[in-house]
Every structure is written in C-alpha cells, then in structure tokens.
Scaffold this motif. Structure first.
Motif, mmCIF file in Angstrom:
data_model
loop_
_atom_site.group_PDB
_atom_site.id
_atom_site.type_symbol
_atom_site.label_atom_id
_atom_site.label_comp_id
_atom_site.label_asym_id
_atom_site.label_seq_id
_atom_site.Cartn_x
_atom_site.Cartn_y
_atom_site.Cartn_z
ATOM 1 N N ARG A 197 4.814 -3.690 10.970
ATOM 2 C CA ARG A 197 4.804 -2.118 10.442
ATOM 3 C C ARG A 197 3.971 -1.157 11.388
ATOM 4 N N GLU A 198 2.639 -1.871 11.665
ATOM 5 C CA GLU A 198 1.749 -1.154 12.263
ATOM 6 C C GLU A 198 1.988 -0.662 13.569
ATOM 7 N N SER A 199 1.209 0.167 14.164
ATOM 8 C CA SER A 199 1.548 0.801 15.535
ATOM 9 C C SER A 199 0.838 -0.150 16.521
ATOM 10 N N SER A 200 1.326 -0.376 17.776
ATOM 11 C CA SER A 200 0.730 -1.067 18.575
ATOM 12 C C SER A 200 -0.688 -0.811 19.029
ATOM 13 N N ASN A 201 -1.055 0.533 19.038
ATOM 14 C CA ASN A 201 -2.364 0.764 19.234
ATOM 15 C C ASN A 201 -3.297 0.458 18.050
ATOM 16 N N LEU A 209 -2.576 5.488 3.012
ATOM 17 C CA LEU A 209 -3.720 4.699 3.807
ATOM 18 C C LEU A 209 -3.875 5.087 5.369
ATOM 19 N N GLU A 210 -5.103 5.640 5.624
ATOM 20 C CA GLU A 210 -5.216 6.054 6.889
ATOM 21 C C GLU A 210 -5.808 4.869 7.883
ATOM 22 N N ASP A 211 -5.565 5.021 9.094
ATOM 23 C CA ASP A 211 -6.156 4.081 9.797
ATOM 24 C C ASP A 211 -7.528 3.614 9.471
ATOM 25 N N ILE A 270 0.868 -1.111 0.144
ATOM 26 C CA ILE A 270 -0.049 -0.122 0.136
ATOM 27 C C ILE A 270 0.944 1.251 -0.100
ATOM 28 N N GLY A 271 0.811 1.982 -1.040
ATOM 29 C CA GLY A 271 1.489 3.306 -1.011
ATOM 30 C C GLY A 271 2.009 3.454 -2.602
ATOM 31 N N LEU A 272 1.818 2.310 -3.330
ATOM 32 C CA LEU A 272 2.337 2.597 -4.625
ATOM 33 C C LEU A 272 1.059 3.207 -5.603
ATOM 34 N N PHE A 329 -1.713 -6.577 4.055
ATOM 35 C CA PHE A 329 -1.801 -5.362 3.720
ATOM 36 C C PHE A 329 -0.825 -4.346 3.975
ATOM 37 N N PRO A 330 0.331 -4.535 3.735
ATOM 38 C CA PRO A 330 1.573 -3.711 4.336
ATOM 39 C C PRO A 330 1.417 -2.563 3.794
ATOM 40 N N ARG A 331 1.534 -1.395 4.840
ATOM 41 C CA ARG A 331 1.399 0.126 4.455
ATOM 42 C C ARG A 331 3.074 0.337 4.347
ATOM 43 N N MET A 332 3.404 1.311 3.493
ATOM 44 C CA MET A 332 4.892 1.411 3.265
ATOM 45 C C MET A 332 5.477 2.525 4.386
ATOM 46 N N ARG A 333 6.637 2.054 4.988
ATOM 47 C CA ARG A 333 7.175 2.562 6.139
ATOM 48 C C ARG A 333 8.565 3.174 5.419
#
Length: 368
Positions: A299-303, A273-275, A225-227, A257-261
């Motif tokens: 990749r995603e936050s703990s929250n 891509l927002e949360d 996700i990001g391309l 669905f990995p978001r670009m880091r």
C-alpha cells in the motif's frame, strides 16, 4: 473476552488524554526502557512530533537488538473477492457491480506455482472476502492443503471464525491469522460496516480471543487508518495487544497500520495520516513493544518503504496482487485496493540489501 475490558475505556476520554500530553510527558516516555500505555499515548500525541529523531534512534536500536538486520518477506494470495459485507471503504463491497471471482482448486494451484516463480517466497498470506456460504471453512481448508506442500509458513486474512474452526485449520498448515478490527470506535463502527457479518462489532473484536483459544501460533492486528482519529484507534489497539499478551502469552503478535488507498467504492478517508505521522506511529509502537513484528505492505510507496525499513519495520510484502487470480489466472479481476509499490520481489530484495539488511524468505519450519 477483550470486549469486556474495552468497555472500561472511553473513546472520548482516551482522545482527551492523548491530546493533553506535553513535551515533558514525551521525554519521560523516551526515558523508560519499557513504556506503559500512558507513555504510548504520549509517543503518538501531537507533542511527540518534534521528537521524531530521538524516537527513530530508539526504534532502530530496539529493532536491531531483537531482530538484527533482517527483513521477513511475504506475499499475499487473494483467492476470492466474493463478499457479503457492505463496508463503505472497500472495493469488495457487496454493492459494487463487478463480477466476483472464487478461484477453483486448479486456479489456486496455478496461482501458487506462479508465485513460486516470482522468487524465494515461503511466507504466504491467503486473503478472501467474507462469504461463509460459498467460500467458508471447507474452502479455506482446501486452499491451505493445496498451499502447504509449497510454502512453509501459511497465514490467512479472512472472515472471523469460531475457535474450533481456527483449530481445525491449524491441522492443515495454518500458522498465523491476520484480522483488522478497522476501528475500535464502537459508536461509529456501524457507520462503516452497516450490514453483513462484519457489522457485528463484538464478534469481530473477540475473534482475536478465539484465535488465542485455538493456539494459533501468530496473531496479526491492525486498524484501518482513515476512518477515525488514528491516535485513539492505535491506543485502543495497544491496549488490546497487551490484553492478548497477558492472556495468550505463548502466541506471537504482529501489527500493521494500513493507510486507506483508492478503491472501487471511492470512499474518501476521514483522516489523513501523513508520512511523518506514520513514521511516528511505527517508532512509537516499537518503543512500546520491542518484540512485536511490525509489517508494512505495498500500500505504501517504494520511497517510504525504503526509508522506514531500517527504523522499526520487520516484515514487508513484495510483488503483491490484490485481485483473485492476479498472478496469472484473472489479472483483470476486481481488486481490493490499488497498490503503490509496484516493484518486483527481486527489486525490493535488492533495495533491502542496499541498506545492509538481509531479506529473509523463510525463518521457521515445523519440527518433525
């Protein structure tokens, strides 16, 4: 091969279909027990944004029916960051001027034992850059042979292989294969993958067929996700999943669905891509397919991970290091991307249990 079926679908026409969906289309999709691709397009469309709550309820319902209150746990092991590709978004890009690491057998063993000390992991994901000359099938085979006595479930995320090479690896403990198509936009694919084996769109796309032909037990899919437009990419992936399920019906499937880091290449995503949108995507995929394993990495936050775990996700990584030797051997090596959730496996397990779920470290074994 799926490349032939993909030729039937226009990227631009698919995008137009998605963005033309209305609230009525979303409500029709939510009323079906088994939505089709057209319904999926409605569920990922902008029109579905105001239906997040009923989507979450349905997603949770189907997940509980199929998986119960469990969360499968896995951990990645990067064994080399050597790569012959030039992907513009990746820290392993061949042009990045950093020392490359290919772990020796001794170093792989050290990493394996270090991971065992982290917790109860039995699901191991072995990851490499794409360097067929210096870290090819022989190297992968040996890594699996070293890991097999220590872990009951071995998955690889490596360069696409030939069918007979996948089949060869199943004899040394290979259980699953994860591969990211990155984007299904054929016209734009080489903008992001200009050189190297990864620039061959159809070779990568048809790799999933070769996994199925080799009777790989589980196939993992994903787009980065990001391309490109994420709604169109995931719709193409949903079509791909349905094709694979029809063709290789004995195989299990997972999606990610990995978001670009941030990475060493400093590539800026074209799409954000927002949360809330990622949550919408996860809900849509669970409503579309009740049985598919939906994975979410560090990749995603703990929250975000804590809040989404009971609403559709069925597997999570924890304690991840994305550099080869990161657990004990080369902690300062070039990493593929920076992780966001830095909690220990024990802390992630505690968070899962706090929500009434059970972390599952081992959920299958070979029958002898």
């Amino acid at each position: 091969m799926f490349s032939e079926e993909l030729n039937q679908y226009s990227w631009d026409d698919t995008t137009k279909q998605i963005y033309s969906k209305t609230a009525a289309d979303v409500e029709i999709a939510l009323g079906k027990s088994h939505p089709d691709i057209d319904d999926f397009m409605a569920l990922v469309s902008p029109a579905a944004a105001k239906y997040l709550e009923p989507m979450a309820v349905l997603s949770q319902k189907y997940t509980l029916q199929r998986f119960g209150k469990t969360m499968s746990m896995y951990i990645p092991l990067y064994i080399t960051n050597s790569c012959t590709n030039f992907c513009v978004y990746c820290g392993f890009n061949h042009n990045n001027p950093f020392q490359r690491t290919i772990l020796t057998e001794e170093e792989i063993l050290n990493e394996l034992h270090a991971i065992k000390k982290l917790g109860n992991f039995e699901n191991l994901l072995i990851v490499t850059g794409e360097n067929p000359k210096d870290a090819g099938v022989d190297y992968l085979e040996r890594a699996l042979q070293l890991a097999h006595p220590l872990f009951s479930n071995l998955t690889i995320e490596v360069m696409p292989l030939k069918a007979d090479e996948y089949e060869r690896l199943t004899h040394v403990g290979l259980h699953g294969v994860v591969c990211f198509q990155e984007t299904y936009n054929r016209a734009r694919y080489n903008v992001y993958h200009p050189k190297g084996m990864k620039s061959k769109f159809e070779w990568r796309l048809n790799g999933f067929d070769r996994m199925g032909q080799a009777n790989v037990h589980k196939i993992g899919m994903g787009v980065l996700i990001g391309l490109e437009d994420w709604r169109t990419d995931v719709t193409m992936m949903a079509r791909h999943l349905r094709y694979l399920q029809r063709t290789y019906w004995q195989t299990k499937y997972s999606v990610n669905f990995p978001r670009m880091r941030p990475s060493e290449g400093h590539f800026q995503p074209n799409v954000i891509l927002e949360d809330r949108e990622l949550a919408q995507l996860i809900f849509a995929f669970r409503i579309f397919d009740h049985d598919v394993d939906i994975s979410i990495s560090t990749r995603e936050s703990s929250n975000f991970r804590d809040n989404i775990m009971s609403l559709g996700v069925t597997s999570m990584s924890a304690g991840s290091k994305t550099e080869p030797g990161g657990y004990c051997t080369h902690p300062q090596a070039l990493e593929q991307f920076h992780i966001s959730d830095e909690r220990t496996p024990a802390e992630v397990a505690t968070a899962i249990q706090a929500r009434g779920y059970e972390p599952v470290w081992k959920d299958w074994d070979y029958w002898l």
